[in-house]
Design an enzyme around this catalytic site. Structure first.
Site, PDB file in Angstrom:
ATOM      1  N   LYS A 142      27.775 -14.903  15.811  1.00  0.00           N
ATOM      2  CA  LYS A 142      28.051 -15.978  16.786  1.00  0.00           C
ATOM      3  C   LYS A 142      27.611 -15.255  18.429  1.00  0.00           C
ATOM      4  O   LYS A 142      27.394 -13.838  18.597  1.00  0.00           O
ATOM      5  CB  LYS A 142      29.486 -15.056  16.208  1.00  0.00           C
ATOM      6  N   GLU A 184      35.866  -1.504  14.326  1.00  0.00           N
ATOM      7  CA  GLU A 184      35.664  -2.828  13.133  1.00  0.00           C
ATOM      8  C   GLU A 184      34.217  -1.702  12.157  1.00  0.00           C
ATOM      9  O   GLU A 184      34.257  -2.683  10.551  1.00  0.00           O
ATOM     10  CB  GLU A 184      34.668  -3.062  13.992  1.00  0.00           C
ATOM     11  N   LYS A 226      28.022  -6.238   6.692  1.00  0.00           N
ATOM     12  CA  LYS A 226      28.785  -8.048   7.718  1.00  0.00           C
ATOM     13  C   LYS A 226      27.731  -8.938   6.893  1.00  0.00           C
ATOM     14  O   LYS A 226      27.812  -9.756   7.457  1.00  0.00           O
ATOM     15  CB  LYS A 226      28.487  -7.198   8.850  1.00  0.00           C
ATOM     16  N   GLU A 236      30.839 -18.886   9.007  1.00  0.00           N
ATOM     17  CA  GLU A 236      32.856 -19.250   8.121  1.00  0.00           C
ATOM     18  C   GLU A 236      33.304 -20.504   7.793  1.00  0.00           C
ATOM     19  O   GLU A 236      34.714 -20.781   7.890  1.00  0.00           O
ATOM     20  CB  GLU A 236      33.587 -18.890  10.041  1.00  0.00           C
ATOM     21  N   ASN A 244      37.770 -11.621  10.072  1.00  0.00           N
ATOM     22  CA  ASN A 244      38.625 -11.549  11.040  1.00  0.00           C
ATOM     23  C   ASN A 244      40.233 -10.660  10.631  1.00  0.00           C
ATOM     24  O   ASN A 244      41.632 -11.268  11.340  1.00  0.00           O
ATOM     25  CB  ASN A 244      39.152 -13.164  11.595  1.00  0.00           C
ATOM     26  N   HIS A 247      42.341  -9.822  13.786  1.00  0.00           N
ATOM     27  CA  HIS A 247      42.312 -10.144  14.745  1.00  0.00           C
ATOM     28  C   HIS A 247      42.782 -12.210  15.187  1.00  0.00           C
ATOM     29  O   HIS A 247      43.042 -12.023  16.617  1.00  0.00           O
ATOM     30  CB  HIS A 247      40.776 -10.970  14.239  1.00  0.00           C
ATOM     31  N   HIS A 251      43.802 -11.300  19.118  1.00  0.00           N
ATOM     32  CA  HIS A 251      43.525 -12.111  20.192  1.00  0.00           C
ATOM     33  C   HIS A 251      44.401 -12.009  21.203  1.00  0.00           C
ATOM     34  O   HIS A 251      44.521 -13.019  22.257  1.00  0.00           O
ATOM     35  CB  HIS A 251      42.781 -12.921  19.671  1.00  0.00           C
ATOM     36  N   HIS A 264      38.841  -4.956  22.278  1.00  0.00           N
ATOM     37  CA  HIS A 264      38.148  -6.046  21.693  1.00  0.00           C
ATOM     38  C   HIS A 264      39.258  -5.229  20.189  1.00  0.00           C
ATOM     39  O   HIS A 264      39.750  -5.229  19.191  1.00  0.00           O
ATOM     40  CB  HIS A 264      36.830  -6.367  21.312  1.00  0.00           C
TER      41      HIS A 264
END
Lengths: 361, 361
Positions: A142, A184, A226, A236, A244, A247, A251, A264
Site C-alpha cells: 500500500k 500495530e 501481515k 483488500e 484496519n 483504523h 483516521h 498514526h
C-alpha cells in the site's frame, strides 16, 4: 537475520529482519536491474543513516541519487511527491533506476507511490527505520499520499522487490514512535493470533525496554501475520480489511485532531479501544475483554481513550473513509480477543453511544 | 457495431466500435459494480455529449457525478488531476464508483490515472470521442500526466473495463484533429501491417472525407493491431515499443515547440519522417520508400517536415524520454515499409545529420 517471503507469485519478495542489514550489500545489489538507485529519506533519518547506506551501495559500484525530504505526516502530499519526481527527472533517472525508501511510514508511502508512478513504474525497495514501518507499512504494497479531504486517498498498490528491516535503526527511535509501532504489533495478536498476543502480554516490558531479541521476535511475527493476510488478499477484497482494526476510528481521530498531532499508531490504539467498546455494546466481548485489551495498550505506553470530537465529527470523517461501501460503513470488530471480523451491520445508536461515551478524552 | 477483445487474462476487456453507442446502456451498465459513476469530460466535449451519456445512464438508475475540466494538453498536469480528486472526495465517491472518460487522449490519460490512483484504484471506462483516442490512447492502459521536465512522466499502467468508440462523435471533430488521429492509424500500417497500409493508400481520401464505413474499418484494424501488441507485451518490455514509431522525435517536437502548439499526431507524423530519414541514411530503406511514407502522411493533411529546433535541442529533449535505457537512446526504425524494429545502435553522426538536414521546417 531472519527471512520471510511475501508470496505473490512472480511479484513475491523477501523481508529480511536483523541487525547490521544496512551494510549488507549482498542482500541489496541482486535486486537492482542497473547500478543506479535513488535513496529517498528525510531530514531526520538522513543524517543518521543515509551515509551508511550510500557507502554500502557505492562500494558495489552503485551510483546513488540522494533525495532528502522534509519530515512529517504533514508532508505526505503532492508537493513533496513532486520533489521526488523533480529530482528523478533532473538526474535523468530511468525505468530501471531503483527507488529505495529509507525512513518511516511516510517516506515508504511517498517513495512507493513515486516508484509506482514514475514512468508508470520503476523498481522499489523498502528500508524501514521505524518500528511501525518495519511491522506494517513497508509490507504489503500500500502506497500513497493524503488529500486535504482524506488520508491515503491517492495512491497505488505497488509491491517492493525487497524489505530490509535493520533492527539497529530502532535504537535512535523516539519513545513515542516506538509505542506507536507497538500499536500495530498488538493489532496482529488481537485480530488473528492469540498465541502471539499472549507472548506480547508476557514480554511487553522487554519490548518497551528495546531488548533486541524481543523486538526481532515481535517484528518477525508481525510481518508473518501481515504477509499471510496480504498473500491471501492483496487488494483488500476480504480478510485484508481485518488489518484496519481501529483504523476507521483512528483516521477520524488523526483528521479531527489535525494530521500530525496524533501519531498514526496512537490513533489506532485509541481507535482500537472504540472498536472494543462497540463490540462490547453489541454483546460480542465482555467488559473484562475490553479491560484486557486496554491493559496491554497501556503497558505499550499508548493512549487508550479517544478524543471527544463529538459524534457528528467522527461520523463525518468516517464517511469519507475508504472502508465505505455503497454508502454503508464497514467496521472491524472483535468476535473475541484474538479474532476480529468485518461487518456493516452496526446499530447506529450503539455507534453513537461509543462515540459519545467512550470517546471522552 | 464491431467488437474486439484486448486479451489480458482476468483483466481482458472489450472494445466496441460503431454508431450510436452513447445510447447503448446495455453495453455500459453490466460493467458498473454499483449504480454510480463519475463522467470526466472537458469544456469542449462536455457541451456536445455529456448530456447524452448522462441521460443514457440515468435511464438505468445510475447516479452520475459530472466533472468538467478545462480543455487542452496544457492541462494534463497535477492541478487538473487534483480537480478530479476534489470532485470525487466532495461527492464521496467510493471504491466501486466507476470513472468514465468522455473525451480525447488528454481526458482519457487524466481520468485513467485518476482511476488508478483514487483510493488505490477504482473501475474505469473509456469513451473516446476523437479519432486519436479511438485508435490509440484509449486502448492499452497507458495513463498519466505531464511534468514540466517531460511528457507522460507520471502515470500508471491501468486497464479500462470497457472501451466504447462511438463513431458518431467524429462528426464534430475539427479537421486538424482528424488528421492527427490518422497519423496513428498510418503508424499501425507502417510498423506491422502492410495489407492495412495498402488499404490506407487506397482509401485515404474516403477517411479524410469522413466516410463512416471507411472510418469504422480504419478504427477496427488500428485497435486490432494495438490490442495484439498490448496483449503480447502489456508493460512495454519488448514489441510494444514499436508503437512509439516517430514518438521519440515527436515528443521532442512537442516539447521544443511548447506543449499544445503541435498536436501529438502532428508531431508523430513529422517524427515518423525523421525516423524514415534516419532509416534511409542507415541504408535500411530507399529514398522511394521515404517518399511513399511522406505521400501518405501528406494525403492525410499531416505535416511531414519536422521543425528546425537544432540538433542539441532535439538531443536534450530526447535524453529524458522514457525510451532511454542505461543512458542509451532507443530508436524505432524501418526495416522496410510495413515493418519496424527497435534498436539502440545508431551512429551519432547519422542522427545528427537527420536532425539538422531533415528537420528543416
Amino acid at each position: 537475520m531472519q527471512t520471510l517471503t511475501v508470496d505473490l507469485g512472480d511479484r513475491s519478495y523477501p523481508i529480511h529482519i536483523g541487525g547490521g542489514l544496512l551494510e549488507r550489500v549482498d542482500l541489496i545489489v541482486p535486486h537492482l536491474p542497473q547500478p543506479r538507485a535513488a535513496i529517498v529519506t528525510n531530514t531526520t533519518v538522513g543524517p543518521l543513516y543515509l551515509e551508511r547506506l550510500t557507502k554500502t551501495l557505492a562500494g558495489a559500484g552503485v551510483q546513488v541519487i540522494p533525495i532528502v525530504l522534509p519530515d512529517g505526516e504533514a508532508y505526505k502530499n503532492w508537493e513533496t511527491l513532486n520533489l521526488i519526481f523533480d529530482a528523478l527527472l533532473t538526474h535523468r533517472a530511468e525505468r530501471k533506476t531503483t527507488l529505495i525508501a529509507l525512513g518511516g511510514g511516510v517516506i515508504g508511502d511517498l517513495t512507493g507511490f513515486a516508484a509506482a508512478s514514475y514512468q508508470r513504474g520503476v523498481p522499489f525497495i523498502q528500508v524501514p527505520t521505524t518500528l511501525l514501518a518495519q511491522v506494517d507499512s513497508s509490507v504489503g504494497g500500500k502506497t500513497g499520499i493524503n488529500h486535504p479531504l482524506g488520508k491515503n486517498m491517492i495512491g497505488a498498490f505497488y509491491q517492493p522487490r525487497l524489505v530490509l528491516a535493520d533492527t539497529d535503526t530502532l535504537n535512535t527511535l523516539p519513545e513515542r514512535e516506538l509505542s506507536a509501532g507497538l500499536a500495530e504489533v498488538i493489532k496482529y495478536g488481537l485480530i488473528r493470533d492469540l498465541p502471539f498476543l499472549e507472548w506480547l502480554e508476557a514480554n511487553m516490558d522487554k519490548l518497551v525496554a528495546r531488548e533486541t531479541e524481543a523486538l526481532a521476535y515481535a517484528i518477525y511475527h508481525s510481518c508473518r501475520n501481515k504477509a499471510e493476510v496480504v498473500a491471501a488478499d492483496e487488494r483488500e477484497a476480504g480478510q485484508r480489511a481485518l488489518l484496519n482494526l481501529g483504523h476507521t476510528f483512528g483516521h477520524a481521530i488523526e483528521a479531527g485532531m489535525g494530521y500530525g498531532n496524533w501519531l498514526h499508531g496512537e490513533a489506532v490504539a485509541a481507535g482500537t479501544m472504540l472498536a472494543a467498546d462497540l463490540s462490547r455494546r453489541m454483546g460480542l466481548i465482555s467488559a473484562a475483554d475490553v479491560a484486557r485489551i486496554e491493559a496491554l495498550l497501556r503497558r505499550a505506553k499508548l493512549p487508550t481513550v479517544a478524543p471527544n470530537l463529538g459524534a457528528e465529527v467522527y461520523l463525518n470523517y468516517m464517511g469519507v473513509d475508504k472502508k465505505v461501501e455503497a454508502g454503508k460503513l464497514r467496521f472491524v470488530l472483535f468476535r473475541r480477543v484474538g479474532e476480529a471480523f468485518v461487518t456493516g451491520d452496526v446499530a447506529p445508536e450503539l455507534l453513537r453511544q461509543t462515540l459519545t461515551e467512550a470517546a471522552r478524552g
